[in-house]
Design a protein around this motif. Structure first.
Motif, PDB file in Angstrom:
ATOM      1  N   LEU A  35      28.566   8.571  73.929  1.00 49.31           N
ATOM      2  CA  LEU A  35      29.350   8.472  75.158  1.00 49.31           C
ATOM      3  C   LEU A  35      29.313   9.761  75.978  1.00 49.31           C
ATOM      4  CD1 LEU A  35      31.434   6.903  76.928  1.00 49.31           C
ATOM      5  CD2 LEU A  35      33.200   7.965  75.526  1.00 49.31           C
ATOM      6  N   MET A  36      29.431  10.906  75.324  1.00 46.19           N
ATOM      7  CA  MET A  36      29.515  12.189  76.029  1.00 46.19           C
ATOM      8  C   MET A  36      28.212  12.976  76.001  1.00 46.19           C
ATOM      9  SD  MET A  36      32.584  12.144  77.194  1.00 46.19           S
ATOM     10  CE  MET A  36      32.865  13.828  77.699  1.00 46.19           C
ATOM     11  N   ALA A  37      27.131  12.365  75.574  1.00 41.84           N
ATOM     12  CA  ALA A  37      25.854  13.069  75.400  1.00 41.84           C
ATOM     13  C   ALA A  37      25.362  13.776  76.656  1.00 41.84           C
ATOM     14  CB  ALA A  37      24.781  12.102  74.903  1.00 41.84           C
ATOM     15  N   ASN A  38      25.544  13.187  77.820  1.00 38.85           N
ATOM     16  CA  ASN A  38      25.060  13.785  79.066  1.00 38.85           C
ATOM     17  C   ASN A  38      26.146  14.509  79.861  1.00 38.85           C
ATOM     18  OD1 ASN A  38      22.401  12.935  78.686  1.00 38.85           O
ATOM     19  ND2 ASN A  38      22.908  10.899  79.462  1.00 38.85           N
ATOM     20  N   ALA A  39      27.370  14.459  79.376  1.00 36.24           N
ATOM     21  CA  ALA A  39      28.489  15.121  80.072  1.00 36.24           C
ATOM     22  C   ALA A  39      28.584  16.574  79.606  1.00 36.24           C
ATOM     23  CB  ALA A  39      29.781  14.368  79.805  1.00 36.24           C
ATOM     24  N   THR A  40      27.518  17.300  79.794  1.00 32.97           N
ATOM     25  CA  THR A  40      27.390  18.653  79.240  1.00 32.97           C
ATOM     26  C   THR A  40      28.284  19.699  79.901  1.00 32.97           C
ATOM     27  OG1 THR A  40      25.476  19.018  80.669  1.00 32.97           O
ATOM     28  CG2 THR A  40      25.039  18.258  78.422  1.00 32.97           C
TER      29      THR A  40
END
Length: 186
Positions: A35-40
């Protein structure tokens, strides 16, 4: 909502605030592991899943790309989580506040040693497991390597703990500032 599309935040690489994003979604049953993989750039995810009573499991490694996070307060407050696994907080070396992260998780009964591994900057664990009434045991290495931690206020308040491991605080370093107020109170 009943489910979260795995790619809902796939284009959110510069977004910083996810506070309460899925809060009180009582029908939500699972959280996608990526879910948060690209919300760096995420810095704030407080209350993100608070009140999601049907969520019973937290995917391990879901925060490995979120090193900018600093605060996890109430993220899994009042969820149906039953077990905490090693790797849950992997990659979160910048997080300082873990307050009330599992408070009122009434089904939480098992915590694996190493669940907090990766939280090397963590200082505050206030109310972390407060009111987790099914929690009877905690591993000796629960707080291992957390040398900056010093706020443990109400951490295990109103749980069903049967004993406390002797080495629970062996890695704590700053006893001059430590706050153990009502840590194990009922």
């Amino acid at each position: 909502i009943e489910s979260i599309p795995a790619d809902i935040f796939s284009e959110a690489s510069v977004a910083t605030k996810f506070t309460g994003a899925f809060s009180a979604c009582v029908c939500l049953e699972s959280i996608p592991y990526d879910l948060m993989a690209n919300a760096t750039a995420a810095t704030d995810i407080k209350y993100m899943f608070a009140g999601c009573e049907s969520v019973t499991e937290i995917p391990t490694g879901m925060f490995v790309n979120n090193g900018a996070l600093t605060n996890l307060e109430y993220i899994f407050y009042k969820t149906g989580v039953k077990k905490l696994s090693k790797g849950t907080f992997e990659g979160l070396s910048g997080v300082k506040t873990i307050g009330a992260v599992f408070q009122d998780c009434l089904s939480l009964s098992e915590i694996e040693e190493g669940v907090f591994d990766g939280l090397t900057s963590a200082k505050s664990f206030r109310y972390c497991f407060a009111d987790c009434t099914a929690l009877r045991t905690i591993p000796e290495g629960l707080l291992r390597n957390l040398i900056l931690a010093y706020v443990f206020t109400y951490m295990f308040h109103n749980t069903a703990l049967e004993s406390v491991p002797a080495g629970l605080f062996k890695d704590a370093r700053d006893y001059s500032s430590a706050d153990f107020t009502y840590m194990f109170s009922e």
